[in-house]
Design a protein around this motif. Structure first.
Motif, PDB file in Angstrom:
ATOM      1  N   VAL A  85       0.777  -1.231   0.000  1.00  0.00           N
ATOM      2  CA  VAL A  85       0.000   0.000   0.000  1.00  0.00           C
ATOM      3  C   VAL A  85       0.816   1.292   0.000  1.00  0.00           C
ATOM      4  CG1 VAL A  85      -2.150  -0.939   0.878  1.00  0.00           C
ATOM      5  CG2 VAL A  85      -0.353  -0.370   2.464  1.00  0.00           C
ATOM      6  N   GLY A  86       2.121   1.232  -0.205  1.00  0.00           N
ATOM      7  CA  GLY A  86       2.902   2.442  -0.432  1.00  0.00           C
ATOM      8  C   GLY A  86       3.084   3.339   0.779  1.00  0.00           C
ATOM      9  N   TYR A 144      -0.262  12.415   2.041  1.00  0.00           N
ATOM     10  CA  TYR A 144      -1.351  12.158   1.090  1.00  0.00           C
ATOM     11  C   TYR A 144      -2.358  11.136   1.608  1.00  0.00           C
ATOM     12  CZ  TYR A 144       1.762  14.468  -2.186  1.00  0.00           C
ATOM     13  OH  TYR A 144       2.573  15.379  -2.803  1.00  0.00           O
ATOM     14  N   ALA A 151      -3.757   8.420   4.996  1.00  0.00           N
ATOM     15  CA  ALA A 151      -3.783   8.054   6.414  1.00  0.00           C
ATOM     16  C   ALA A 151      -4.135   6.576   6.515  1.00  0.00           C
ATOM     17  CB  ALA A 151      -4.818   8.897   7.156  1.00  0.00           C
ATOM     18  N   VAL A 172      -6.005   3.230   7.628  1.00  0.00           N
ATOM     19  CA  VAL A 172      -7.389   2.928   8.024  1.00  0.00           C
ATOM     20  C   VAL A 172      -7.399   2.024   9.265  1.00  0.00           C
ATOM     21  CG1 VAL A 172      -9.474   1.695   7.307  1.00  0.00           C
ATOM     22  CG2 VAL A 172      -8.340   3.252   5.710  1.00  0.00           C
ATOM     23  N   GLN A 229      -6.591 -14.735   2.576  1.00  0.00           N
ATOM     24  CA  GLN A 229      -8.035 -14.482   2.546  1.00  0.00           C
ATOM     25  C   GLN A 229      -8.813 -15.469   3.417  1.00  0.00           C
ATOM     26  OE1 GLN A 229      -9.817 -13.646  -1.258  1.00  0.00           O
ATOM     27  NE2 GLN A 229      -7.884 -12.960  -2.120  1.00  0.00           N
ATOM     28  N   GLU A 230     -10.066 -15.058   3.712  1.00  0.00           N
ATOM     29  CA  GLU A 230     -10.962 -15.933   4.450  1.00  0.00           C
ATOM     30  C   GLU A 230     -11.495 -16.994   3.487  1.00  0.00           C
ATOM     31  OE1 GLU A 230     -12.294 -11.919   6.714  1.00  0.00           O
ATOM     32  OE2 GLU A 230     -13.906 -13.181   5.944  1.00  0.00           O
ATOM     33  N   ALA A 249      -6.514   5.179  -6.127  1.00  0.00           N
ATOM     34  CA  ALA A 249      -7.076   6.519  -5.966  1.00  0.00           C
ATOM     35  C   ALA A 249      -6.861   7.332  -7.243  1.00  0.00           C
ATOM     36  CB  ALA A 249      -6.426   7.219  -4.785  1.00  0.00           C
ATOM     37  N   GLY A 256       0.921   3.743  -3.633  1.00  0.00           N
ATOM     38  CA  GLY A 256       0.264   2.441  -3.600  1.00  0.00           C
ATOM     39  C   GLY A 256      -1.245   2.494  -3.703  1.00  0.00           C
ATOM     40  N   PRO A 257      -1.875   1.329  -3.886  1.00  0.00           N
ATOM     41  CA  PRO A 257      -3.332   1.271  -3.919  1.00  0.00           C
ATOM     42  C   PRO A 257      -3.921   1.595  -2.546  1.00  0.00           C
ATOM     43  CG  PRO A 257      -2.397  -0.932  -4.078  1.00  0.00           C
ATOM     44  CD  PRO A 257      -1.251   0.020  -4.050  1.00  0.00           C
ATOM     45  N   ILE A 258      -5.220   1.919  -2.507  1.00  0.00           N
ATOM     46  CA  ILE A 258      -5.834   2.198  -1.201  1.00  0.00           C
ATOM     47  C   ILE A 258      -6.547   0.970  -0.647  1.00  0.00           C
ATOM     48  CG2 ILE A 258      -6.044   4.674  -1.569  1.00  0.00           C
ATOM     49  CD1 ILE A 258      -9.019   4.241  -2.183  1.00  0.00           C
ATOM     50  N   PHE A 266      -8.126  -3.400  -1.762  1.00  0.00           N
ATOM     51  CA  PHE A 266      -8.183  -4.534  -2.671  1.00  0.00           C
ATOM     52  C   PHE A 266      -9.591  -5.103  -2.727  1.00  0.00           C
ATOM     53  CE2 PHE A 266      -4.052  -4.227  -0.659  1.00  0.00           C
ATOM     54  CZ  PHE A 266      -3.253  -4.043  -1.772  1.00  0.00           C
ATOM     55  N   ASP A 296     -10.760  -8.254  -2.869  1.00  0.00           N
ATOM     56  CA  ASP A 296     -10.429  -9.667  -2.756  1.00  0.00           C
ATOM     57  C   ASP A 296     -11.704 -10.486  -2.770  1.00  0.00           C
ATOM     58  OD1 ASP A 296      -7.712  -9.354  -2.774  1.00  0.00           O
ATOM     59  OD2 ASP A 296      -7.495  -9.344  -0.588  1.00  0.00           O
ATOM     60  N   GLU A 297     -11.543 -11.780  -3.011  1.00  0.00           N
ATOM     61  CA  GLU A 297     -12.729 -12.625  -3.158  1.00  0.00           C
ATOM     62  C   GLU A 297     -13.543 -12.677  -1.872  1.00  0.00           C
ATOM     63  OE1 GLU A 297     -12.145 -16.466  -5.121  1.00  0.00           O
ATOM     64  OE2 GLU A 297     -13.673 -17.298  -3.773  1.00  0.00           O
ATOM     65  N   ASP A 298     -12.860 -12.752  -0.728  1.00  0.00           N
ATOM     66  CA  ASP A 298     -13.593 -12.868   0.540  1.00  0.00           C
ATOM     67  C   ASP A 298     -14.250 -11.558   0.935  1.00  0.00           C
ATOM     68  OD1 ASP A 298     -11.126 -11.707   1.038  1.00  0.00           O
ATOM     69  OD2 ASP A 298     -10.862 -12.663   2.992  1.00  0.00           O
ATOM     70  N   ARG A 299     -13.564 -10.433   0.699  1.00  0.00           N
ATOM     71  CA  ARG A 299     -14.166  -9.140   0.989  1.00  0.00           C
ATOM     72  C   ARG A 299     -13.351  -8.021   0.365  1.00  0.00           C
ATOM     73  NH1 ARG A 299     -12.166  -7.089   6.313  1.00  0.00           N
ATOM     74  NH2 ARG A 299     -10.504  -8.498   6.904  1.00  0.00           N
ATOM     75  N   VAL A 357     -11.318  -4.706   0.998  1.00  0.00           N
ATOM     76  CA  VAL A 357     -10.557  -4.207   2.139  1.00  0.00           C
ATOM     77  C   VAL A 357      -9.887  -2.890   1.772  1.00  0.00           C
ATOM     78  CG1 VAL A 357      -8.835  -4.781   3.876  1.00  0.00           C
ATOM     79  CG2 VAL A 357     -10.031  -6.596   2.693  1.00  0.00           C
ATOM     80  N   PHE A 358     -10.053  -1.887   2.637  1.00  0.00           N
ATOM     81  CA  PHE A 358      -9.358  -0.615   2.448  1.00  0.00           C
ATOM     82  C   PHE A 358      -8.301  -0.444   3.534  1.00  0.00           C
ATOM     83  CE2 PHE A 358     -13.299   0.143   0.185  1.00  0.00           C
ATOM     84  CZ  PHE A 358     -12.828   0.739  -0.975  1.00  0.00           C
ATOM     85  N   TYR A 359      -7.130   0.026   3.137  1.00  0.00           N
ATOM     86  CA  TYR A 359      -6.035   0.262   4.081  1.00  0.00           C
ATOM     87  C   TYR A 359      -5.702   1.742   4.230  1.00  0.00           C
ATOM     88  CZ  TYR A 359      -5.164  -4.725   3.942  1.00  0.00           C
ATOM     89  OH  TYR A 359      -5.295  -6.076   4.057  1.00  0.00           O
ATOM     90  N   ARG A 360      -6.172   2.578   3.311  1.00  0.00           N
ATOM     91  CA  ARG A 360      -5.775   3.978   3.330  1.00  0.00           C
ATOM     92  C   ARG A 360      -6.987   4.876   3.129  1.00  0.00           C
ATOM     93  NH1 ARG A 360      -1.705   2.328   5.231  1.00  0.00           N
ATOM     94  NH2 ARG A 360       0.378   2.335   4.332  1.00  0.00           N
ATOM     95  N   ARG A 361      -6.983   6.035   3.826  1.00  0.00           N
ATOM     96  CA  ARG A 361      -7.924   7.072   3.442  1.00  0.00           C
ATOM     97  C   ARG A 361      -7.130   8.265   2.940  1.00  0.00           C
ATOM     98  NH1 ARG A 361      -8.376  10.778   7.591  1.00  0.00           N
ATOM     99  NH2 ARG A 361      -7.394  10.009   9.488  1.00  0.00           N
ATOM    100  N   LEU A 362      -7.799   9.105   2.156  1.00  0.00           N
ATOM    101  CA  LEU A 362      -7.093  10.171   1.431  1.00  0.00           C
ATOM    102  C   LEU A 362      -7.102  11.456   2.237  1.00  0.00           C
ATOM    103  CD1 LEU A 362      -8.689   9.387  -2.028  1.00  0.00           C
ATOM    104  CD2 LEU A 362      -6.558   8.511  -1.071  1.00  0.00           C
TER     105      LEU A 362
END
Lengths: 365, 352
Positions: A217-218, A231, A233, A235, A320-321, B189, B210-212, B214, B216-219, B221-226
């Motif tokens: 995720v950079g 840029y 934050a 989550v 993954q689940e 983004a 990087g991406p914010i 994915f 994925d098949e199970d769910r 998922v977000f790791y980043r907010r802008l």
């Protein structure tokens, strides 16, 4: 022109002389230092040592240093007077004697929680050896109860090394720790002008200065010469939102980790359980798959109440689940590398032994 | 006896089948309303043979055919569609951009809608996406999707990309993320993503940040907010506009002369993006400034910020931060609908 040349020539030995202690940091061209520091933020540099706190006798020695005098935290302030334009910097020497023990991490976590309550302190820089700094930063991200910036910094080359990256990394880390925009983003990591999140940063190269990357995720932002800019934050939960915030444990439940490969045996897993492991991290191949022998040993371990977390050795993408893992009560490690999954599992085991609750921790931290 | 891994896999497959059966019977009335805004692109490209991966006609498969080909999507969302255009990336123009923005704004303004998906050619997808990121007024998810291989190709990536785009557009957790691009299971983004490869399915990449998240098949998922302004926090509004100011791009290179700048200014450009520097720029910029033309300085390296220099702003050249030239062009066009003051435009480049 000739006069200028003559002046420069006679200055050369002088410059060399003055900078004998930190010969790789030019002493020429230091900017004027502000006289009134009362308005500047207060940043505490906590030294946990590392390459950034090491010297060699020979400046070309970039790999097996340590034969020179170690860097006292005060030396950073002496060698980088520019820091005084960025912040009121004080230092805490928390270098370990034995190296790489959880006790050292716990000691620093305790001290950071203590100092974070001090209203006169605005931010922290923590130096650490680069090899395990990402997981130590992640631990602090889970247990330090503050929204003040905590910035981990290190260097790939010793403080004495030719073209050392330490000075600029230290200068940038203090700038980030002093920056109000860095508040509330969790524990940060700043090297090579990139600002990364503790959860996601990983060391990716043994010697290059661009070693730290947020793999999937950079970066969150950059410490550029003109300004510090963010840029993104994170989550996932951290610091003040963390259920473990303020945790002051001297030791953690034993958790061991195992790498998967063709014919990886199960008996080492049995041995870890016999030695008292309460949890295991299996760094599976591909989508998070153990070897057949490991899978059998995992089932044996679970029968004794051991919790198992699966990560992927691909270092990219989530585990993954899938129904088979749920059926087996295996916890998905999300996209954490195994060394970070281990620390989260250790903390989780201080709260619960219910694998579904532990899965929730891995889904939210 | 099966080894544990194989039996785990077998169970996995059975469970997936059960989930799929359950989902088919779900009541479409309760599903989130997602509308597809089709503009064309490779995702709806048609070739006579399935091994033709480049000799195809973009925008040939209408949206009803795309959806008929993807019955699984009807389990995720209550789907409808609007056909905005039938073109490839190169055919996208200001009129299509404005129509697209207005139609999406109208759709998302309805309280009963969940999100929007835009199908688009991949070549200029990033700048359309960034344009939408600046002019859509809603915090509901807008997902721009495309494909690297035509609809008719073997191993086509379009159907799975479209399916995932619909999942993200229907996901309440995707709100407040601005406009997103989804290909190859990655949620990118609008501001930061760029196309990095001419052919591969993993072409979209966000080099520094990087991406914010994915799909994925199970769910999802977000790791980043802008942290910068976009969509529901944007000051730009094109709903009452019928055209946008002309802005062109001049690429910087050794011995580049002033012809590019002089030429686009003569053709009516109100703004010029300088993608790196040519030696001829300085004199041409000075002359164009007397006509009120505003410049933005981006960098052709595709990674890292153009550092702020007060001298540049004073001379009418704003720095484009780490926006690439094609996105700087979109922001400069919208900025020029508000002001031609370089200082004010510099603020916009720092905030969006």
């Amino acid at each position: 022109m000739n006069k200028v040349l003559a002046f420069l020539t006679c200055m050369l030995p002088l410059v060399y002389c003055v900078s004998a202690q930190a010969q790789e940091i030019p002493t020429a061209g230091q900017p004027p230092i502000v006289q009134d520091q009362s308005k500047l933020p207060h940043v505490v540099i906590v030294s946990m040592g590392g390459t950034i706190a090491s010297r060699a006798k020979d400046r070309m020695n970039l790999t097996h240093y340590g034969d020179g005098p170690p860097v006292d935290p005060k030396d950073w302030l002496h060698d980088l007077p520019e820091l005084q334009n960025v912040a009121r910097v004080t230092t805490e020497d928390m270098r370990s004697k034995g190296g790489d023990k959880f006790g050292d991490i716990a000691r620093v976590a305790h001290r950071l929680n203590e100092l974070a309550k001090d209203p006169t302190i605005d931010g922290f820089v923590v130096t650490h050896g680069t090899n395990t700094m990402a997981e130590v930063a992640f631990y602090m991200n889970l247990v330090v109860n503050t929204d003040k910036p905590i910035v981990f910094v290190g260097s790939q080359r010793p403080w004495s090394g030719i073209s050392g990256d330490g000075p600029l990394n230290m200068y940038d880390a203090v700038r980030v720790a002093a920056d109000p925009d860095a508040k509330g983003l969790g524990v940060l990591h700043c090297m090579n002008q990139n600002i990364n999140a503790a959860r996601d940063v990983t060391k990716t190269s043994a010697y290059r200065v661009e070693t730290f990357k947020g793999l999937d995720v950079g970066s969150l932002g950059f410490a550029d010469p003109d300004k510090v800019k963010f840029y993104r934050a994170p989550v996932r939960k951290h610091t003040t939102e963390s259920e473990f915030a303020g945790t002051d444990l001297k030791e953690l439940p034993p958790v061991e980790l195992f790498y998967s490969y063709t014919d990886a045996p199960g008996y080492v897993i049995d041995a870890a359980v016999q030695h008292g492991a309460k949890g295991l991290v299996i760094d599976g191949y591909g989508a998070g798959v153990p070897s057949p022998s490991q899978a059998k040993a995992m089932t044996r371990a679970q029968a004794k109440g051991v919790i198992i977390v699966i990560t992927t050795r691909t270092r990219g993408g989530r585990v993954q689940e899938v129904p088979a893992r749920a059926k087996a009560h295996d916890v998905n490690g999300d996209n954490l590398p195994p060394e970070k999954a281990r620390l989260l599992l250790q903390l989780a085991l201080t709260k619960t032994h219910d694998w579904t609750k532990i899965q929730q921790y891995f889904n939210t931290y | 006896m099966l080894n544990p891994f194989v039996s785990r896999l077998a169970r996995n497959g059975l469970m997936a089948l059960l989930i799929a059966c359950a989902a088919v019977s779900a009541d479409a009335q309760e599903l989130p309303k997602v509308r597809i805004f089709a503009t064309g692109g490779t995702i709806s490209g048609y070739a006579s043979d399935r091994d033709l991966q480049y000799a195809y006609k973009a925008g040939s498969i209408p949206p009803d055919k795309l959806l008929a080909d993807l019955p699984e999507a009807a389990k995720v969302a209550d789907l409808s569609y609007e056909e905005i255009a039938e073109t490839g990336s190169g055919g996208i123009n200001t009129q299509i951009l404005l129509k697209l923005a207005k139609q999406i704004n109208a759709w998302l303004a309805r309280p009963d809608t969940a999100g929007a998906v835009v199908t688009h050619g991949t070549a200029t997808m990033e700048e359309t996406t960034y344009f939408l990121n600046l002019v859509i007024h809603s915090d509901k998810p807008v997902v721009v999707v495309g494909a690297m291989r035509p609809f008719t190709s073997i191993s086509r990536d379009g159907p799975f990309n479209l399916y995932n785009a619909i999942r993200v557009a229907a996901d309440p957790e995707a709100r407040k993320n601005g406009v997103m691009i989804l290909l190859n299971e990655e949620i990118q983004a609008a501001r930061d993503v760029t196309k990095t490869n001419t052919e591969r399915v993993n072409t979209f990449d966000t080099r520094d940040l990087g991406p914010i998240g994915f799909a994925d098949e199970d769910r999802i998922v977000f790791y980043r907010r802008l942290l910068y302004r976009h969509t529901y926090k944007s000051e730009f509004d094109v709903d009452n506009l019928t055209d946008l100011p002309k802005v062109d791009i001049c690429y910087g290179y050794q011995e580049g002369d002033r012809a590019c700048i002089d030429g686009v200014v003569a053709a009516g450009a109100k703004g010029v993006v300088l993608d790196d520097s040519s030696p001829g720029n300085r004199a041409a910029v000075k002359d164009a400034r007397t006509k009120g033309v505003v410049f933005a300085q981006s960098d052709r390296k595709g990674s890292g910020r153009v550092l702020n220099s007060p001298n540049d702003v004073a001379s009418g050249v704003v720095t484009a931060d780490n926006l690439n030239a094609q996105k700087s062009r979109m922001l400069l066009r919208l900025a020029l609908t508000k002001t031609s003051d370089p200082k004010e435009i510099q603020r916009m480049f720092e905030e969006y």
